[in-house]
Design a protein around this motif. Structure first.
Motif, PDB file in Angstrom:
ATOM      1  N   GLN A  66       7.204   2.365 -13.518  1.00 43.38           N
ATOM      2  CA  GLN A  66       8.473   3.005 -13.131  1.00 43.38           C
ATOM      3  C   GLN A  66       9.593   2.621 -14.109  1.00 43.38           C
ATOM      4  OE1 GLN A  66       8.728   5.129 -10.328  1.00 43.38           O
ATOM      5  NE2 GLN A  66       6.508   4.878 -10.207  1.00 43.38           N
ATOM      6  N   TYR A  67       9.406   1.504 -14.837  1.00 42.72           N
ATOM      7  CA  TYR A  67      10.429   1.038 -15.787  1.00 42.72           C
ATOM      8  C   TYR A  67      10.352   1.747 -17.136  1.00 42.72           C
ATOM      9  CZ  TYR A  67      11.812  -2.813 -12.740  1.00 42.72           C
ATOM     10  OH  TYR A  67      12.311  -3.552 -11.698  1.00 42.72           O
ATOM     11  N   SER A  68       9.473   2.718 -17.269  1.00 45.86           N
ATOM     12  CA  SER A  68       9.322   3.431 -18.540  1.00 45.86           C
ATOM     13  C   SER A  68      10.672   3.972 -19.022  1.00 45.86           C
ATOM     14  CB  SER A  68       8.334   4.590 -18.360  1.00 45.86           C
ATOM     15  OG  SER A  68       8.323   5.377 -19.525  1.00 45.86           O
ATOM     16  N   GLY A  69      11.080   3.575 -20.237  1.00 44.32           N
ATOM     17  CA  GLY A  69      12.331   4.089 -20.823  1.00 44.32           C
ATOM     18  C   GLY A  69      13.594   3.441 -20.310  1.00 44.32           C
ATOM     19  N   GLY A  99      21.385   8.590  -4.047  1.00 43.92           N
ATOM     20  CA  GLY A  99      20.285   8.758  -4.999  1.00 43.92           C
ATOM     21  C   GLY A  99      19.018   8.209  -4.366  1.00 43.92           C
ATOM     22  N   ILE A 100      17.882   8.737  -4.781  1.00 43.89           N
ATOM     23  CA  ILE A 100      16.599   8.247  -4.253  1.00 43.89           C
ATOM     24  C   ILE A 100      15.694   7.912  -5.419  1.00 43.89           C
ATOM     25  CG2 ILE A 100      14.567   8.788  -2.842  1.00 43.89           C
ATOM     26  CD1 ILE A 100      16.290  10.757  -1.257  1.00 43.89           C
ATOM     27  N   SER A 101      15.297   6.651  -5.494  1.00 45.45           N
ATOM     28  CA  SER A 101      14.416   6.191  -6.557  1.00 45.45           C
ATOM     29  C   SER A 101      13.514   5.125  -5.953  1.00 45.45           C
ATOM     30  CB  SER A 101      15.265   5.624  -7.695  1.00 45.45           C
ATOM     31  OG  SER A 101      14.450   5.262  -8.757  1.00 45.45           O
ATOM     32  N   TRP A 102      12.249   5.403  -5.894  1.00 53.48           N
ATOM     33  CA  TRP A 102      11.260   4.569  -5.181  1.00 53.48           C
ATOM     34  C   TRP A 102      11.503   3.079  -5.375  1.00 53.48           C
ATOM     35  CZ3 TRP A 102       5.585   3.739  -7.023  1.00 53.48           C
ATOM     36  CH2 TRP A 102       4.833   3.155  -6.003  1.00 53.48           C
ATOM     37  N   ASP A 103      11.541   2.348  -4.274  1.00 57.27           N
ATOM     38  CA  ASP A 103      11.765   0.905  -4.305  1.00 57.27           C
ATOM     39  C   ASP A 103      11.070   0.296  -3.086  1.00 57.27           C
ATOM     40  OD1 ASP A 103      12.684  -1.546  -5.124  1.00 57.27           O
ATOM     41  OD2 ASP A 103      14.810  -1.119  -4.853  1.00 57.27           O
ATOM     42  N   HIS A 104      11.079  -1.027  -2.990  1.00 58.85           N
ATOM     43  CA  HIS A 104      10.483  -1.753  -1.853  1.00 58.85           C
ATOM     44  C   HIS A 104       9.020  -1.342  -1.635  1.00 58.85           C
ATOM     45  CE1 HIS A 104      14.618  -2.839  -1.239  1.00 58.85           C
ATOM     46  NE2 HIS A 104      14.964  -1.637  -0.829  1.00 58.85           N
ATOM     47  N   ILE A 105       8.240  -1.453  -2.716  1.00 59.03           N
ATOM     48  CA  ILE A 105       6.842  -1.023  -2.699  1.00 59.03           C
ATOM     49  C   ILE A 105       6.021  -1.780  -1.647  1.00 59.03           C
ATOM     50  CG2 ILE A 105       6.268  -2.629  -4.584  1.00 59.03           C
ATOM     51  CD1 ILE A 105       4.209  -0.667  -5.591  1.00 59.03           C
ATOM     52  N   ASN A 106       6.447  -3.015  -1.306  1.00 61.76           N
ATOM     53  CA  ASN A 106       5.723  -3.793  -0.299  1.00 61.76           C
ATOM     54  C   ASN A 106       5.848  -3.199   1.101  1.00 61.76           C
ATOM     55  OD1 ASN A 106       8.465  -4.533  -0.652  1.00 61.76           O
ATOM     56  ND2 ASN A 106       8.180  -6.382   0.556  1.00 61.76           N
ATOM     57  N   VAL A 107       6.875  -2.365   1.318  1.00 61.14           N
ATOM     58  CA  VAL A 107       7.116  -1.761   2.634  1.00 61.14           C
ATOM     59  C   VAL A 107       6.821  -0.261   2.611  1.00 61.14           C
ATOM     60  CG1 VAL A 107       8.888  -1.335   4.382  1.00 61.14           C
ATOM     61  CG2 VAL A 107       8.886  -3.495   3.137  1.00 61.14           C
ATOM     62  N   PHE A 108       7.164   0.384   1.501  1.00 55.18           N
ATOM     63  CA  PHE A 108       6.951   1.829   1.346  1.00 55.18           C
ATOM     64  C   PHE A 108       5.993   2.045   0.173  1.00 55.18           C
ATOM     65  CE2 PHE A 108      11.484   1.176   2.656  1.00 55.18           C
ATOM     66  CZ  PHE A 108      11.319   1.523   3.984  1.00 55.18           C
ATOM     67  N   PRO A 109       4.679   2.046   0.447  1.00 54.26           N
ATOM     68  CA  PRO A 109       3.683   1.988  -0.645  1.00 54.26           C
ATOM     69  C   PRO A 109       3.622   3.206  -1.557  1.00 54.26           C
ATOM     70  CG  PRO A 109       2.620   2.159   1.519  1.00 54.26           C
ATOM     71  CD  PRO A 109       4.070   1.946   1.774  1.00 54.26           C
ATOM     72  N   THR A 110       4.205   4.343  -1.154  1.00 53.75           N
ATOM     73  CA  THR A 110       4.215   5.509  -2.045  1.00 53.75           C
ATOM     74  C   THR A 110       5.632   6.075  -2.132  1.00 53.75           C
ATOM     75  OG1 THR A 110       3.874   7.203  -0.335  1.00 53.75           O
ATOM     76  CG2 THR A 110       1.882   6.140  -1.235  1.00 53.75           C
ATOM     77  N   PRO A 111       5.949   6.804  -3.232  1.00 49.60           N
ATOM     78  CA  PRO A 111       7.281   7.423  -3.349  1.00 49.60           C
ATOM     79  C   PRO A 111       7.568   8.388  -2.199  1.00 49.60           C
ATOM     80  CG  PRO A 111       6.108   7.518  -5.458  1.00 49.60           C
ATOM     81  CD  PRO A 111       5.116   7.031  -4.444  1.00 49.60           C
TER      82      PRO A 111
END
Length: 459
Positions: free
Chosen positions: A373-376, A192-204
């Motif tokens: 991203q935590y919506s819902g 599965g792919i769900s954007w994470d590690h925003i400090n390293v990967f700044p965009t989805p």
């Protein structure tokens, strides 16, 4: 392809969860192991001490490299200007990141790498449990302590295969390449792919790109097994050269829920009652089945093994239960994991109220740009609770979050917000737990709440 023989290895940042397990695995092989770290916590401290390889004092000591070890392994926790690293480079000692070293030691093996934003520990542990049940010889590197395995890493000369949990986070502080790009899989999984590690990967998009690279690293005659229900996965796992590579999609395993128990429906084995539950775990089972098929495990043996699998530590781990309540804890902290885990517990016990509590603890989860991203994510909970420590925010030098901002981000006006662990504990203890379950989700400690004592107080 021969693997390099080592007599003495030095680990910089030996106290890390996976690093100290690697140190113990190398020590088991009879290799001389030395190491350093600026802080070592339990259980690493006791385990390294028991093996006689706990550093004499905390801190960095470049003179330790004067003994000229055959190699240095650099943990992610070390900084690029680490004095021991500088000394190793000056002395011309080979320096490996954790994944580079694992690859170096498994060049002569078939490498199975499980990648994905969520589910990778569970899929890896199901595969390991099944292989062990079937008496198969295998090495492994997994990110959690699993029942039936005394280490998180095993490296031997004779095992023909290695099962690796392939983390997308960076391999080390210098090269900054995702770990799972460095294992060079023969069989790869994307769960599965769900954007994470925003400090390293700044965009989805940048984040998703790491999985595309992983998918395209699948070699000729290799296999890519992927979650066919995940739109983001389908963007990277599309069969580009089906003549050369086997592409295998998987979905939720056919099942039903009866009286709080999950029953798998299978063609040859009939109905099989298992201890796992939740739609995400039913996908994990399908992924593990596809991998074990490739490794020659028959359906009968797979399902027999699965009956005794209790789950990975801190993955829907049961802390306690009585006639009207069950308390689970889960490592979930990323939005997709929080949503899947909350929905799983509610679906398993639809007649019971659900109190779902998440601790925001990581850099991503406390970042105001990431919070939507935590919506819902907690919508299925009857009582949704969020906890965070202002101290953690201050430590990470981030902007403080308000209760209103959290309710807006989660799109949930019912959200209960706590910033004091004692107040949260009291709130939970005082609640009426008749016909109610509690789900605690965190990669942290709720600011040192004693979960065992809390469980006793609630039950």
């Amino acid at each position: 392809m021969e693997r390099t023989e080592f007599k003495h290895i030095h680990l910089i940042a030996i106290g890390g969860s996976i690093m100290h397990n690697l140190a113990l695995a190398l020590h088991d092989q009879g290799i001389t192991v030395t190491g350093s770290d600026d802080e070592i916590f339990e259980p690493a401290k006791s385990r390294l001490a028991a093996a006689g390889i706990l550093p004499g004092q905390e801190g960095w000591y470049p003179e330790k490299l004067d003994t000229r070890p055959d190699a240095v392994i650099l943990g992610m926790h070390a900084r690029p200007d680490n004095p021991e690293l500088q000394r190793a480079r000056e002395a011309g000692i080979p320096v490996y990141s954790f994944p580079e070293f694992i690859y170096e030691q498994s060049k002569h093996k078939q490498r199975i790498v499980i990648g994905g934003s969520h589910g990778k520990t569970s899929i890896t542990s199901i595969i390991m449990h099944v292989l062990q049940h079937c008496g198969r010889l295998f090495d492994y590197a997994v990110g959690a302590q699993l029942e039936g395995f005394d280490r998180m890493v095993k490296l031997t000369e004779d095992a023909p295969i290695i099962i690796i949990e392939g983390d997308e986070y960076l391999s080390d502080p210098i090269k900054r390449i995702p770990k799972f790009h460095l294992y060079h899989h023969h069989i790869g999984v994307i769960s599965g792919i769900s954007w994470d590690h925003i400090n390293v990967f700044p965009t989805p998009e940048i984040y998703r790109e790491q999985f595309r690279i992983f998918a395209e690293m699948t070699p000729k005659a290799g296999t890519l097994i992927y979650n066919q229900d995940d739109e983001q996965v389908l963007l990277v796992a599309v069969p580009r050269n089906p003549a050369d590579i086997a592409y295998t999609g998987y979905s939720v395993h056919p099942h039903s829920i009866q009286h709080g128990k999950t029953i798998l429906h299978t063609k040859k084995e009939g109905d099989v009652e298992i201890q796992l539950f939740g739609e995400h775990n039913l996908r994990n089972i399908s992924a593990a089945r596809e991998v074990t098929k490739k490794l020659g495990i028959k359906a009968h043996d797979f399902y027999q093994a699965l009956k005794t699998f209790k789950g990975a530590a801190k993955r829907l781990e049961k802390l306690g239960e009585n006639d009207s309540s069950v308390i689970y804890r889960d490592f979930a902290h990323a939005p997709s994991k929080v949503k899947a885990t909350t929905e799983a517990v509610k679906a398993q016990f639809p007649q019971r109220r659900l109190v779902a509590c998440i601790e925001l603890h990581t850099f991503s989860s406390l970042n105001k740009n990431f919070l939507p991203q935590y919506s819902g994510a907690l919508d299925k909970a009857d009582v949704p609770v969020v906890f965070f420590s202002p101290h953690t925010i201050a430590q990470k030098r981030m902007e403080m979050i308000s209760e209103e901002e959290l309710k807006t981000a989660f799109q949930n006006p019912r959200l209960q917000v706590f910033t004091d662990s004692a107040a949260l504990q009291q709130y939970l203890v005082d609640m009426n737990w008749q016909n109610t379950n509690l789900l605690l989700m965190s990669s942290g400690t709720y600011d040192k709440i004693d979960l065992e004592a809390l469980t006793k107080a609630v039950l």
